[in-house]
Every structure is written in structure tokens, then in C-alpha cells.
Design an enzyme around this catalytic site. Structure first.
Site, PDB file in Angstrom:
ATOM      1  CB  ALA A 165     -13.431 -33.708 -15.669  1.00 22.28           C
ATOM      2  CB  CYS A 205     -12.463 -33.220  -6.140  1.00 24.56           C
ATOM      3  SG  CYS A 205     -12.067 -33.401  -7.887  1.00 24.56           S
TER       4      CYS A 205
END
Lengths: 275, 321
Positions: free
Chosen positions: B87, B147
Site C-alpha cells: 500500500a 490502484c
């Protein structure tokens, strides 16, 4: 930086849970004190990612050794390797203790090694000794056995002034390594020294505070889980102090912007949550 | 056939290039179908010391936004079994700095540079593309609408056929270059999104982005990543990616770049046989930084061994009886 296949020459236990692995390479590798390598058993798929290890010592032209604590999947896999087995090594990586500073005028050094944080400091001590810099070592570990595992004998062999402390008092002074450091400075020693530290986050944070209080320049070698070790995954970042509104907008990569940082640039309180 | 093969080997020896591997996507010629995947290949230059960038088909940059992005707080990555969660949150130098600082250096290399583009809103994407249009040496854009590690834009757009199509249409209008759209696997039916994007004018598709996952520290009972969730990548996700490439190849008539856990030529060939014209290699670059070269070599060997005249003969060649 090369992606090499090295051969395990030794992988000896220095103390329970601590090992010293010597790798031999096909070619000579130029390494600086404080640099690291990404290592993994050749072709292994468990673990998938290589792990970052500080270069502990040069053992001749084509040999380098790595001191490590067996802590998780990566180090457990390395610990199982025996002589003549092969290791993938991306090396050398990261900056060095002297990357961002000239050694001119460096006349006094203080080394603070906490636990396995000793690993990137041995080559530095060797270099400081060669440069005839007045050097004082503070060596801390959990206990006598851990101290041995963290290379105490190698540091002793340098015959530099050294104060040892252990958390349980089984060797040297009882308590954290930062206590004798602070006392040393309070007593008026180490004026103008550069402090070089590596160890647990809380230790480095405290060393940074002490160094700042005594107006000493302080460098720390940081650790972070790394995906690649050469700057592309952007996974190993640390929050860096800036002048912006929140004070920590900038994240720097430990692998290529470090691992060695000037302690005053680290946003210690933000990153503390992780450690 | 034998003559062609011998000739190809000679060309290969002279130019370090095997014409059997050349592919074309949206009018861009790739010397081979091996492309570094966005987010795992930095700005390309990081690999210059490790591999011969001139041998590489191309690479997709770290996601570029109109303005620089700081990214998420650490910890940002955690290894899982057969893969990793990340992340990162799209930390990047920004489109302008990419043009000014990275592109001039990249122009020294003979490889196709794909600029991966990210934004929080449609306008952000268009702004980034408009800035990048000034950059010389960009072959195409890859629209990152998948994303999973930022709260707005990205995957929010990629999860909706309507929003994805709307942005694709706008981006295509703004773009001076071919437009590749990178799909999210975190959807009920990836072919529905793919069809909508194709109809909106995309020139190619790349898939898959990472799969949303989570890992928990049982001692602190906190997520292992500061963001909470992360994108799963690596060999663990490959079969999912192969299946999705196959499904999308069956439902749209656009060239596909297959992505997901590729670590060898064998892996790459699975995607090509499933319907991909090219492949992108991601996580393997971390643990095997010369993997792209090994995949190229492996594809050449496969062609030699099986007397394949051209790699394109394998695209979508899956036999289902």
C-alpha cells in the site's frame, strides 16, 4: 551494484539465535562501511523476497561476512544454509557512514551499538581505528549470550575503549546502552564527537535526543522491511522532518536515501508507532 | 522455416534482437513482449546498472500524478506466502519532474516508455496527461484506474463501467498518444468493465492490477499495513490473472498486456497463450532484478525448441476441446 551468486563458506552460530555467515564471491566487490546486501538462498521461493543484511566485515578480497539474528522466515531460511550452498546477493546497496560527510576534521567518534545493530558498525570501527580517530564504543545487548552473538569479541579485538551494558546485567553494566552514553557526556567527555548509532528504534531515538542535547552530530543506520533494496518498490520509507504544515510530508527510502541518515532529519515521533 | 530460423538467429547475434519476438500494440512496436510493470520498475533508470535496458521491450513508469504525491505512511509492504501486499499510495515525483528529470536520461535507451497516469478525479488525470503530452520520448499512456491503495480516484473509477468509460473517453481526447487502460481484478465481472472501456476508445488494455488483501498482526491485533488493506501481487495471483486475461481476450477486440505474478518465460507464455500480446513483469523484479532478461531469453529458447516462427502465432492460441 551487482546481482551476484555467492557461495556460503561458513554459517556459524556465535550464540543461540545469532549467526555469522561468510560468503565468497567470484569477483572483488567494493564495499563501504555501513552498506548492505539483499540476500536469499538461490532459487528459493520461500521466502519470496530477499532480505537486507548489513555487511559486517571484509574477509579478504572476495569474501564478506554477515552477522544476523535469526528472527523470522527470511533469517530462518538463511540459517539453514551450509557450506557450499549458494546465495543470491544484490550488493553493495545503500549509502555509507561517510557518504554525506567529509572525514576531514573528524577527530572524535562515539559508537552506540544496540543488539544486532552492531552489524553495520564493525567496519566503521575498523576504519576509524585506521584513521586514528579517537573512538569510544558503547556496546549494549539483552544479555551476555546475546552480546556474544552480536560480535562482542570482534569489537573487543579492536582494542578501542568500550563500555558494555546488558539489559539483565549478566555482562557489564545493567540497563540500556544509552545510560553510560549519557553519563559519559555529562562528565564532559566526547566534546565535538560524531555519534554513530544502530540498534532498536527506541535506542536510536534516545541516542538522537542525547546527541542533540550535547550538540553532537549524530548518524543512525535504519532498518525497514524492503521489497527490492534498490529504490524501486518505495516500500521501506521513513518519515523525514520538513518545514511543511504537518512537518513530515517527505518519505525517504531507507534503501537508497539511507540506510544512514542524519538523526535530526528523522521524524522520530511519527515513525515510533511502527517500532 | 529452418532458413527463417537461422536468419533470425543471425540477426539476433548481430543486433541482440530476435525479430520473432517483435509485437505491435496500438501502433507501438515493442522489440519483444516483455515490459516492466508500473510500480515495480521505478522510472526505469534504477535498472540501468543491472540489465541492458536496450534489450527490454519497454516499461511502465511508477504512477505519475499531476502533482507529486507523498504516499502512505509506513509500513507499506508485507510479504505473504508466494507474494506480497503493498500500500505505497502512489508516492511519485509528479508528471512535470518526470519530464524534466527522468525523460532526458531515458531517451538514451532504446526501449518503449509507457507513462502510467494517476489522478484523484477525472480532471486530475487529464491534467497529468496534458503535462505529459509535452514530454518527448513517451510511447503511450497507461491509465491507472485500478490502484487499490488510495481512497479517491483509481479503483473507485475502475470499479464502475460507467465511470471507467467516461474517464477513458476524456483521457483519449486529451491524449496525444495511444491509451492503454489498466484494469482492476477487484470487480464482479472484469469483462463488463473491459467492454465499456473498449467502447469508450481505449487502444489497449493491461491486466491485472493487484488484488485487495489484508494481513493482521495477531500480537497487536492491528493491520500489518498502515493503510489497513493492500494490493496482493506475486506468483500467488498468477492463475487469477491468467483466467482474467483469457476472459477479457474472449470479450474485447483490443490488444492485451497480461500482468500478474510472472517470474519466468513459462509464466509469460501462459498469458500469451491465454490471449495477451505482451506481458508486464512486476513483483519478480524485486527478488530477481534481472528477471526481464531471463524471460526474453526463455521466450527465444521456447521459439527455437518449438520452431515457432513468430511469437504472435501463440497469442490466444489456447486449445479448448
Amino acid at each position: 551494484m551487482i546481482d551476484a551468486i555467492a557461495t556460503v563458506e561458513r554459517n556459524d552460530e556465535l550464540a543461540p539465535g545469532y549467526k555469522l555467515m561468510t560468503l565468497s564471491f567470484d569477483e572483488e566487490i567494493e564495499v563501504q562501511a555501513g552498506q548492505f546486501a539483499m540476500l536469499r538462498a538461490l532459487g528459493a521461493f520461500e521466502p519470496l523476497l530477499r532480505r537486507a543484511f548489513a555487511i559486517y566485515r571484509r574477509e579478504g578480497l572476495r569474501r564478506l561476512s554477515f552477522l544476523y539474528q535469526v528472527l523470522g522466515r527470511g533469517t530462518e531460511a538463511l540459517a539453514r544454509l551450509s557450506r557450499s550452498e549458494r546465495v543470491e546477493a544484490l550488493i553493495p546497496l545503500g549509502n555509507s557512514w561517510f557518504s554525506n560527510s567529509t572525514t576531514n576534521g573528524l577527530h572524535r567518534a562515539i559508537i552506540v551499538a544496540g543488539g544486532i545493530g552492531s552489524a553495520p558498525l564493525l567496519m566503521l570501527c575498523q576504519q576509524l581505528k585506521r584513521m586514528q580517530v579517537n573512538t569510544q564504543i558503547f556496546f549494549g545487548a539483552a544479555n551476555r549470550s546475546a552480546a556474544k552473538g552480536c560480535g562482542l569479541e570482534d569489537f573487543r579485538a579492536l582494542r578501542l575503549p568500550m563500555t558494555i551494558s546488558t539489559d539483565d546485567g549478566s555482562l557489564g553494566e545493567r540497563g540500556f546502552v544509552t545510560a553510560p552514553l549519557e553519563r559519559y557526556l555529562v562528565e564532559g567527555n566526547g566534546v565535538g564527537a560524531t555519534v554513530y548509532a544502530c540498534g532498536p528504534w527506541a535506542m536510536m531515538r534516545r541516542v538522537a535526543e542525547i546527541a542533540a542535547a550535547f550538540d553532537l552530530r549524530c548518524l543512525v543506520s535504519l532498518e525497514a522491511p524492503m521489497g527490492c533494496g534498490f529504490g524501486v518498490c518505495v516500500g521501506c520509507v521513513v518519515a523525514i522532518r520538513t518545514d511543511g504544515p504537518t512537518g513530515y510530508e517527505t518519505y525517504k527510502r531507507v534503501c537508497v536515501d539511507g540506510t544512514i541518515f542524519s538523526a535530526e532529519t528523522i521524524c522520530w515521533e511519527i515513525n515510533a508507532m511502527l517500532h | 522455416l529452418i532458413k527463417v530460423s537461422v536468419l533470425n538467429q543471425k540477426i539476433s547475434q548481430v543486433t541482440n534482437r530476435d525479430t520473432r519476438l517483435e509485437v505491435e500494440i496500438a501502433g507501438i512496436r515493442f522489440k519483444n513482449p516483455v515490459i516492466g510493470a508500473s510500480g515495480t520498475f521505478g522510472y526505469g533508470l534504477e535498472f540501468a546498472e543491472l540489465i541492458d535496458l536496450n534489450r527490454l521491450g519497454g516499461f511502465s513508469t511508477k504512477g505519475l500524478s499531476a502533482r507529486p504525491m507523498a504516499g502512505n505512511p509506513p509500513p507499506r509492504i508485507i510479504e505473504t506466502h508466494g507474494g506480497m501486499l503493498n500500500a505505497i499510495g502512489l508516492q511519485n515525483v509528479g508528471a512535470r519532474a518526470f519530464i524534466e528529470e527522468k525523460l532526458p536520461l531515458l531517451r538514451h535507451y532504446d526501449t518503449q516508455v509507457i507513462a502510467n497516469v494517476f489522478g484523484y478525479s477525472d480532471d486530475d488525470y487529464i491534467e497529468a496527461i496534458t503535462i505529459l503530452n509535452d514530454g518527448e520520448g513517451i510511447a503511450a499512456y497507461e491509465l491507472n484506474i485500478s490502484c487499490p491503495n488510495v481512497k479517491e480516484g483509481g479503483i473507485v473509477i475502475g470499479n464502475s463501467a460507467l465511470a471507467a468509460a467516461r474517464l477513458t473517453e476524456k483521457a483519449k481526447r486529451a491524449s496525444a498518444r495511444p491509451l492503454i487502460v489498466k484494469l482492476s481484478p477487484n470487480v464482479t465481472d472484469i469483462t463488463e468493465i473491459a467492454r465499456a472501456i473498449a467502447a469508450a476508445g481505449a487502444d489497449a488494455l493491461s491486466l491485472i492490477n493487484t488484488i485487495v488483501g489484508m494481513a493482521i498482526d495477531i500480537n497487536t491485533r492491528r493491520p500489518r499495513l498502515s493503510y489497513g488493506t493492500g494490493g496482493l501481487s506475486g506468483p500467488a495471483i498468477r492463475p487469477i490473472a491468467v483466467r482474467m486475461v483469457y476472459e477479457v481476450a474472449q470479450s474485447v477486440d483490443l490488444p492485451i498486456m497480461g500482468i500478474g505474478g510472472i517470474a519466468s518465460a513459462m509464466d509469460a507464455l501462459e498469458f500469451i497463450i491465454a490471449g495477451a500480446t505482451a506481458v508486464q513483469i512486476g513483483t519478480a523484479n524485486y527478488y530477481d532484478p534481472t528477471v526481464t532478461m531471463k524471460v526474453i531469453d526463455g521466450l527465444i529458447e521456447y521459439c527455437n525448441r518449438n520452431q515457432i516462427e513468430h511469437i504472435s502465432l501463440l497469442i490466444g492460441s489456447l486449445k479448448i476441446s
